[in-house]
Design a protein around this motif. Structure first.
Motif, PDB file in Angstrom:
ATOM      1  N   SER A   1       0.836  -1.207   0.000  1.00  0.00           N
ATOM      2  CA  SER A   1       0.000   0.000   0.000  1.00  0.00           C
ATOM      3  C   SER A   1       0.864   1.248   0.000  1.00  0.00           C
ATOM      4  O   SER A   1       0.616   2.209  -0.739  1.00  0.00           O
ATOM      5  CB  SER A   1      -0.921   0.016   1.227  1.00  0.00           C
TER       6      SER A   1
ATOM      7  N   ASP B   1      -4.685   2.643  -6.779  1.00  0.00           N
ATOM      8  CA  ASP B   1      -5.730   2.820  -5.764  1.00  0.00           C
ATOM      9  C   ASP B   1      -6.194   1.480  -5.201  1.00  0.00           C
ATOM     10  O   ASP B   1      -6.593   1.388  -4.033  1.00  0.00           O
ATOM     11  CB  ASP B   1      -6.930   3.573  -6.361  1.00  0.00           C
TER      12      ASP B   1
ATOM     13  N   LYS C   1      -6.247   1.270  -1.150  1.00  0.00           N
ATOM     14  CA  LYS C   1      -7.547   1.389  -0.487  1.00  0.00           C
ATOM     15  C   LYS C   1      -7.602   0.747   0.892  1.00  0.00           C
ATOM     16  O   LYS C   1      -8.371   1.182   1.754  1.00  0.00           O
ATOM     17  CB  LYS C   1      -8.634   0.786  -1.367  1.00  0.00           C
TER      18      LYS C   1
ATOM     19  N   SER D   1      -5.879   3.797   4.115  1.00  0.00           N
ATOM     20  CA  SER D   1      -6.277   5.124   3.640  1.00  0.00           C
ATOM     21  C   SER D   1      -5.271   6.209   3.984  1.00  0.00           C
ATOM     22  O   SER D   1      -5.291   7.282   3.397  1.00  0.00           O
ATOM     23  CB  SER D   1      -7.643   5.497   4.218  1.00  0.00           C
TER      24      SER D   1
ATOM     25  N   VAL E   1      -3.240   7.548   0.917  1.00  0.00           N
ATOM     26  CA  VAL E   1      -3.898   8.046  -0.286  1.00  0.00           C
ATOM     27  C   VAL E   1      -3.303   9.403  -0.665  1.00  0.00           C
ATOM     28  O   VAL E   1      -3.268  10.322   0.151  1.00  0.00           O
ATOM     29  CB  VAL E   1      -5.416   8.191  -0.066  1.00  0.00           C
TER      30      VAL E   1
END
Length: 389
Positions: free
Chosen positions: A192, A223, A227, A230, A233
């Protein structure tokens, strides 16, 4: 298309030999033979942890890149730049060859351009037989190396403070290459964070080459990894997001800014150095320059190796990407000069020209004795003044 991986994404350096022993017990055998090189006539003093890290990095790089013949020579230059000396390339590549031979992986053992080139370049060097003996011992004991040399990237924490060329690594954000890059990490949270870093590099200047994918497809891919976490992001925060997420976002931007500033400082330093080289007028000595031949001649005129070894290491590092084969041979000749001073002219085969007080003496070795063992025996039988013990 595979990612174009820098060292940080191929290998994470170990900090002790115990970590290498845990990685694979075969390393204990190679370590014992490496330590034996501290004795004459080898006199290898390089830190074993540093050498094993270089061996495993280059081995991982070779297993990943599977280079063709024209792409192998840079490996040797890279080793000399990383460790400093000409002999270090032969040392590392000799270890690498026999470690591959000791593997139980058919892919690592099979003949290919890379291994054939190493054998051609290194089989005559003084380190080759030492590690060949290690391999033969392992073979007799039926012990194999199990490690597979898959890429082992550094932690994402380390990457936060580095400016990474994600566009180069992902080959301009190719969809498949980007996915392969992210999946180098096993942990979902790390994936991530890496996806967020790649997305963060998509600034105004980013160019996404379309290999069957458009910009939106690449962003959707990123994304999809982001996800689940978060806090990574990279989008403009909504006014409804609480302060905790805003603080995380600010810290992320500060880290990115710090990494980019570090890269700017590096580029400015390189630019100043190049300007000094190109400048015709000498201003306070900053633009004064010396030729490589002058520096090599200076080194050869020195009496002690300790007086020149730091210069040789510097030259090897500076010539890593810009030097020609002739430049590299010129720097290597410094080490050869000091090697001959210590041991004389080391000959494998015939020598037909003699000068000064030199003469040709033929020595017949007993069966099974190598030239290196004979040299060691002769040195042990004489004192520094040449008198017999």
């Amino acid at each position: 298309m595979i990612p174009k991986l820098p060292r940080e994404l191929l290998w994470t350096d170990k900090t002790s030999m115990d970590e290498f022993f845990e990685l694979d017990p075969v390393n204990e055998y190679f370590y014992e033979y490496y330590i034996s090189l501290r004795e004459e006539p080898f006199a290898v003093t390089l830190d074993p942890v540093k050498v094993f890290n270089e061996v495993y990095y280059q081995a991982t790089r070779a297993a990943y890149e599977k280079p063709y013949m024209f792409g192998i020579a840079p490996y040797f230059q890279d080793i000399k730049a990383n460790l400093g000396w000409n002999y270090s390339a032969e040392l590392v590549m000799s270890m690498l060859y026999w470690i591959f031979e000791a593997s139980d992986s058919i892919n690592l053992k099979k003949r290919n351009y890379f291994k054939d080139f190493i054998k051609l370049q290194c089989s005559g060097c003084i380190y080759w037989q030492t590690f060949q003996k290690c391999y033969q011992l392992l073979k007799r004991k039926k012990i194999c190396l199990k490690y597979r040399f898959a890429p082992k990237p550094v932690s994402t924490h380390y990457l936060r403070n580095k400016y990474i060329y994600w566009s180069d690594i992902t080959r301009n954000y190719d969809l498949v290459t980007t996915r392969c890059t992210i999946e180098l990490w096993d942990n979902e949270e790390d994936r991530s964070e890496v996806a967020a870093m790649i997305k963060g590099s998509l600034g105004k200047g980013a160019v996404i080459k379309r290999y069957g994918a458009d910009d939106a497809t690449v962003i959707n891919l990123l994304d999809g990894y982001i996800k689940n976490n978060s806090s990574f992001v990279y989008t403009n925060p909504s006014q409804y997001i609480d302060n905790r997420y805003l603080e995380v976002r600010i810290k992320q931007l500060e880290m990115v800014n710090h990494a980019k500033q570090s890269r700017i400082d590096e580029l400015e330093a390189d630019n100043n150095r190049l300007n000094a080289l190109l400048e015709k007028k000498k201003i306070n000595g900053k633009a004064r320059k010396f030729t490589l031949v002058q520096m090599v001649d200076y080194c050869k005129d020195c009496v002690e190796w300790d007086d020149v070894k730091s210069i040789v290491a510097m030259l090897n590092k500076l010539l890593r990407r810009i030097g020609t084969d002739e430049d590299s041979d010129l720097v290597d000749s410094i080490e050869e000069e000091f090697k001959y001073r210590k041991y004389g002219d080391y000959i494998m085969g015939d020598k037909n020209e003699f000068s000064g007080n030199s003469s040709h003496n033929t020595i017949k070795l007993p069966p099974g004795m190598t030239p290196q063992e004979a040299m060691k025996l002769l040195q042990n039988k004489s004192k520094d003044n040449g008198e017999e013990r």
